[in-house]
Write an enzyme that holds these catalytic residues in place. Structure first.
Site, PDB file in Angstrom:
ATOM      1  N   LYS A   1      -1.248   5.191   4.242  1.00  0.00           N
ATOM      2  CA  LYS A   1      -0.248   5.701   3.301  1.00  0.00           C
ATOM      3  C   LYS A   1      -0.471   7.178   3.095  1.00  0.00           C
ATOM      4  CE  LYS A   1       2.992   3.764   0.673  1.00  0.00           C
ATOM      5  NZ  LYS A   1       3.629   2.474   1.032  1.00  0.00           N
TER       6      LYS A   1
HETATM    7  N1  GLU Z   1       6.899   2.423   2.635  1.00  0.00           N
HETATM    8  C1  GLU Z   1       7.226   1.099   3.061  1.00  0.00           C
HETATM    9  C2  GLU Z   1       6.204   0.099   2.530  1.00  0.00           C
HETATM   10  O1  GLU Z   1       5.580   0.325   1.511  1.00  0.00           O
HETATM   11  C3  GLU Z   1       7.440   1.003   4.570  1.00  0.00           C
HETATM   12  C4  GLU Z   1       6.286   1.467   5.411  1.00  0.00           C
HETATM   13  C5  GLU Z   1       6.627   1.557   6.899  1.00  0.00           C
HETATM   14  O2  GLU Z   1       7.749   1.265   7.277  1.00  0.00           O
HETATM   15  O3  GLU Z   1       5.737   1.948   7.647  1.00  0.00           O
HETATM   16  O4  GLU Z   1       6.063  -0.976   3.041  1.00  0.00           O
END
Ligand code: GLU
Length: 436
Positions: free
Chosen positions: A104
């Protein structure tokens, strides 16, 4: 605990440990992120001022494949939050069985105070800051809170400029024109709607005319509202930072979505500014459903007597302080980490079914994976193929979580989901062994 999402994630792991078939040493290893990079981002703003922002990228675990996870722009971003979110991505990709690990990123900023140019400069500087750690085979960012296809286009362009050729596969959630996939924008909301339908089937309850309250009307909340409304559920309340709209007969989701996507606030919608009169809407709809919604507070939304509560905003909103006032009979976690462990224990005792975030909001990363695969193949799929594959994958994960819960007599669905995710990740670590 509520204000430390990382502690909350560790406590969720601890709750699952006694039921998970995981070697204790590996379990301890899984509590620590592999690495976190902190970057300082000086940006010259449109105003002429130079502002120094702080950003992070946490790579939590890559035993199952390349790191994967979004990037958020928000004033409350912190290293601990990014690390918790990267951990949740690790459990999410394992639970829905994608060949990825978890990561993240985040930048501490208030996007509302930045111009489009400022956002572009900040995104490009952040991408430069983390570019040595990302890549199509190493770590693949995506949108999260306050980031979108345009943000991904700037990231993809910045990365590609350094590489000397276009590298669409370095991020997912891109615009269609540069390698995005149909269905990615609404994928998380679609996944939320699918698991809500599956939950009702499992509970042998009828979703048509079930009442739903959704905290948050951003990309995820608004798409979940639209799709659940289409399946016959009644969206009685939703909110944004300005407040919440409540109508026991059901909100006009389409009108609300049009108002919000034009930049309007829910507070203004409730006050009647920029909103068609109930008579006009009734005439357009041919029905009698659309009354004026009432203004309620965000806290009140959480405690409404509804069939389903969908937190679709930030983490830590269902806590020991308000859990006793919650009246929803089911909770579907569209946000990451909305429930603290202290609240979870109460909900489990009260038999309130909670579809955990790592399952409920996995639609986004599932379709990110489908985008990444299409980029690798240099091929594109039609929307129907993407949606069918999303439904198949999230449906399988839902069924496996339910089987784990029922067959092993686990206390709740989160524990069931965590045991599966932890066992899969631990098993990858066991096969790979310890280096050197
Ligand atoms: N931000 C989204 C999540 O928390 C998607 C992450 C992604 O597609 O890599 O799952």
């Amino acid at each position: 605990m509520a204000d430390d999402p990382f502690e909350n994630m560790l406590a969720q792991m601890d709750r699952a440990e006694e039921y998970a078939d995981v070697d204790h040493g590996i379990f301890e290893r899984l509590k620590h992120p592999e690495r976190t990079l902190k970057v300082t981002l000086p940006v010259e703003l449109d105003s002429g001022d130079v502002e120094v922002f702080e950003g992070y990228r946490c790579q939590f675990d890559s035993a199952r494949g390349p790191f994967k996870g979004g990037v958020r722009f928000h004033p409350t971003v912190s290293q601990r939050e990014v690390e918790a979110l990267a951990g949740w991505m690790t459990w999410k990709t394992a639970l829905v069985d994608l060949p990825y690990g978890g990561a993240k990123g985040g930048v501490i900023c208030e996007p509302k105070d930045l111009t489009q140019n400022d956002l572009e400069s900040l995104t490009r500087r952040y991408t430069e800051g983390i570019r040595r750690m990302i890549g199509p085979e190493t770590d693949v960012p995506a949108p999260d809170m306050n980031t979108n296809p345009q943000t991904m286009a700037w990231m993809m362009d910045t990365y590609s400029m350094y590489e000397g050729h276009s590298v669409p596969q370095v991020v997912t959630g891109k615009p269609l024109e540069i390698g995005g996939t149909p269905g990615r924008v609404e994928a998380t909301g679609r996944g939320v709607s699918i698991v809500t339908e599956r939950l009702f089937e499992y509970l042998d309850r009828d979703l048509s005319d079930a009442t739903v309250a959704i905290q948050g009307f951003g990309n995820v909340g608004s798409n979940a509202a639209r799709l659940l409304d289409e399946s016959g559920a009644r969206i009685v309340a939703t909110s944004d930072v300005s407040g919440a709209a409540y109508d026991p007969d059901g909100l006009d989701v389409g009108a609300l979505a049009a108002h919000v996507s034009a930049g309007g606030l829910i507070e203004e919608y409730v006050a009647g500014d920029l909103r068609a009169s109930p008579d006009d809407r009734r005439a357009a709809d041919g029905g009698t459903r659309w009354d004026d919604p009432d203004a309620i507070g965000n806290d009140e939304l959480l405690t409404l007597d509804v069939d389903v509560l969908i937190p679709a905003a930030v983490e830590g909103v269902i806590t020991a302080d308000n859990v006793d006032d919650l009246r929803a009979s089911a909770i579907v976690e569209a946000a990451n980490g909305p429930t603290t462990v202290a609240a979870d224990e109460v909900l489990t005792e009260r038999d309130v079914q909670v579809v955990p975030d790592i399952l409920a909001n996995a639609g986004g990363v599932i379709v990110s994976y489908l985008e990444w695969v299409q980029n690798a193949q240099e091929f594109s799929w039609p929307l129907e193929t993407v949606n069918a594959e999303l439904e198949r994958r999230i449906g399988t994960a839902f069924d496996q979580t339910i089987d784990q819960y029922d067959e092993n007599g686990l206390p709740d669905l989160r524990t069931a989901a965590y045991t599966l995710a932890l066992e899969r990740t631990a098993s990858a670590h066991e096969y790979r062994g310890l280096f050197p």
